[in-house]
Write a protein that holds these residues in place. Sequence first.
Motif, short mmCIF file in Angstrom:
data_model
loop_
_atom_site.label_atom_id
_atom_site.label_comp_id
_atom_site.label_asym_id
_atom_site.label_seq_id
_atom_site.Cartn_x
_atom_site.Cartn_y
_atom_site.Cartn_z
N SER A 168 0.82 -1.21 0.00
CA SER A 168 0.00 0.00 0.00
C SER A 168 0.85 1.26 0.00
O SER A 168 0.34 2.36 0.18
CB SER A 168 -0.92 0.00 1.22
N GLY A 198 -16.64 11.72 9.95
CA GLY A 198 -16.71 10.80 8.81
C GLY A 198 -17.40 11.42 7.61
O GLY A 198 -17.09 11.10 6.47
N ARG A 257 -15.12 13.41 5.06
CA ARG A 257 -14.25 12.68 4.15
C ARG A 257 -14.63 12.83 2.68
O ARG A 257 -13.79 13.21 1.87
CB ARG A 257 -14.16 11.21 4.53
N ALA A 264 -12.09 14.48 0.03
CA ALA A 264 -11.49 13.58 -0.95
C ALA A 264 -11.81 14.01 -2.37
O ALA A 264 -10.97 13.88 -3.27
CB ALA A 264 -11.96 12.15 -0.71
N THR A 319 -6.42 14.42 1.55
CA THR A 319 -6.39 13.10 2.16
C THR A 319 -6.13 13.16 3.65
O THR A 319 -6.35 12.18 4.36
CB THR A 319 -5.29 12.23 1.51
N THR A 320 -5.65 14.31 4.13
CA THR A 320 -5.32 14.47 5.55
C THR A 320 -5.82 15.83 6.02
O THR A 320 -5.69 16.82 5.31
CB THR A 320 -3.80 14.40 5.77
N GLN A 339 -10.36 7.77 14.28
CA GLN A 339 -9.74 6.46 14.05
C GLN A 339 -10.52 5.60 13.07
O GLN A 339 -9.99 4.61 12.58
CB GLN A 339 -9.58 5.72 15.38
N THR A 340 -11.76 5.97 12.78
CA THR A 340 -12.58 5.10 11.93
C THR A 340 -12.87 5.68 10.56
O THR A 340 -13.39 4.97 9.71
CB THR A 340 -13.92 4.77 12.63
N THR A 341 -12.55 6.92 10.32
CA THR A 341 -12.84 7.52 9.02
C THR A 341 -11.69 7.27 8.05
O THR A 341 -10.54 7.13 8.45
CB THR A 341 -13.12 9.03 9.14
N ALA A 342 -12.02 7.20 6.78
CA ALA A 342 -11.00 6.96 5.75
C ALA A 342 -10.11 8.19 5.55
O ALA A 342 -8.98 8.07 5.11
CB ALA A 342 -11.65 6.57 4.43
N LEU A 343 -10.62 9.37 5.87
CA LEU A 343 -9.80 10.58 5.83
C LEU A 343 -8.83 10.51 7.00
O LEU A 343 -9.22 10.15 8.11
CB LEU A 343 -10.70 11.82 5.97
N ASP A 344 -7.57 10.83 6.77
CA ASP A 344 -6.58 10.79 7.84
C ASP A 344 -6.74 12.05 8.68
O ASP A 344 -6.18 13.09 8.38
CB ASP A 344 -5.17 10.69 7.26
#
Length: 176
Positions: free
Chosen positions: A45, A86, A89, A93, A98-99, A124-129
Amino acid sequence: MREIIERQIDQALGRLPADLVVRNARILNLVTGELQSGDIAVCGSKVVGTFDSYRGVEEIDAQGRCAVPGFIDSHVHCESTLVTPGGVRPLCAAHGTTTAICDPHEICNVLGLQGLQYFLDAAQTTALDLRVQLSSCVPATDLETSGARLTAADLLPHRHHPKVIGLAEFMNVPGV
């Protein structure tokens, strides 16, 4: 872990074919601001190489499309968007972010430690950092009416949380 790093190095140096190579991309050089032609090598990755020519186990032709590293929003109050962490994101995106480095000041102002814990859990659970700076002024000043008050002692236990990167903006100018 050592084997993974060795494999990444071998693929970056071209001693092994990369797991994935994106060929013929126009890559944004963040130093010069130019779009330069080249390949992108990926091991697992992780991007392990850009700009050069690489061999890959799997290869995709970018057909001259642009490749740009993810952007970092260096200061945002996610809760000011009126959506959950969340929910931010997809908005970010879509524009290449991304962060995001967040100060959850508003939610902490209303809910205190409960709001901070909610935000840390959501990060801790979202795809966005989402990276979190601990809110330093809750409330912002003694003149503000808020639902909570956070002190340095309240924040101290959270300083080693994996999403916490520092202390947020200091809004209490007289306190400085």
